[in-house]
Design an enzyme around this catalytic site. Sequence first.
Site, PDB file in Angstrom:
ATOM      1  CG  HIS A 143      -0.940  -3.231   6.276  1.00 41.17           C
ATOM      2  ND1 HIS A 143      -1.227  -1.985   6.763  1.00 41.17           N
ATOM      3  CD2 HIS A 143      -2.112  -3.731   5.787  1.00 41.17           C
ATOM      4  CE1 HIS A 143      -2.518  -1.728   6.586  1.00 41.17           C
ATOM      5  NE2 HIS A 143      -3.070  -2.767   5.993  1.00 41.17           N
TER       6      HIS A 143
ATOM      7  CG  ASP B 146      -5.392  -6.726   6.333  1.00 36.60           C
ATOM      8  OD1 ASP B 146      -4.959  -6.840   5.165  1.00 36.60           O
ATOM      9  OD2 ASP B 146      -5.921  -5.682   6.766  1.00 36.60           O
TER      10      ASP B 146
END
Length: 282
Positions: A194, A189
Amino acid sequence: METTSTREDELMNIRFDPQPVRLTDRDAILYSLGIGIGDDPLNSRALAYVYEKDLSVFPTMPVVLGSPGLWFQRAGLDFRKLVHAGQTLNVARAIPLDTDMVATNKVTAVYDKGAEKGVIIEVERRLTTEGGDLIATTVSQYLCRADGGFGGTQKQPPNDWQKPDRAPDATVEIATLPQQALIYRLNGDTNPLHVDPERARSVGFDRPILHGLCTFAIAGRAMLAVRKDAALKALAVRMAKPVYPGETLRFDVWTDGPDLRFEASVPARDAVVLAAGTARAE
């Protein structure tokens, strides 16, 4: 002008190719390190997930296996404002290493919450052996915050989870690492939300947030800390608020035989981050 049924049907009829899956020792170890296992290098239970000698795959790993990739843009959804809203996992058997597996994905529900609240899309994934034997089933709930308001017809079932009217039977605290998202993203991911401060601020967060599926896996660690000699068979949560790397999570757990209910919070912010948590360990 697009009709209500057309948009709902479009999302329900998205098709995904079967995804081949084969796990190496390195894959399994990297996943375990990404969810913080190994913070105590003398913990023999933890060592089983990060040392190739008699290596075991941590039971929440099916949630990162066999992803269909970044299909949201192909479906005309605003990927920048998408968040993981909930996750369930049911484990039928231990996840094997060096074995050919297949993951199949399908959209199973579309809940239009309105133009201001977005749309929730549920995607079910089945991980099986090449021969069709079930290994695990997952359901991911994605909240697409910018894509609601088309008047969908499906109604989201009510959540009947209730916090027990007593003190927790166990409390577990697990600290996340400041660099945890940087490690965890190596499982596949790579959403810049993030890692990139500018991207995080552009969608309303003060700084990059931890992957929801990383927090989910840490919940699995907490449940096994309560049920030390058990195997994790099921885990489900609603992702209520984001976690920032470096924060400490507190899990309040209520037990009923192999069944557990839990809630996770960040005490430093007085924020519940995982709600309606259920698990089974036996």
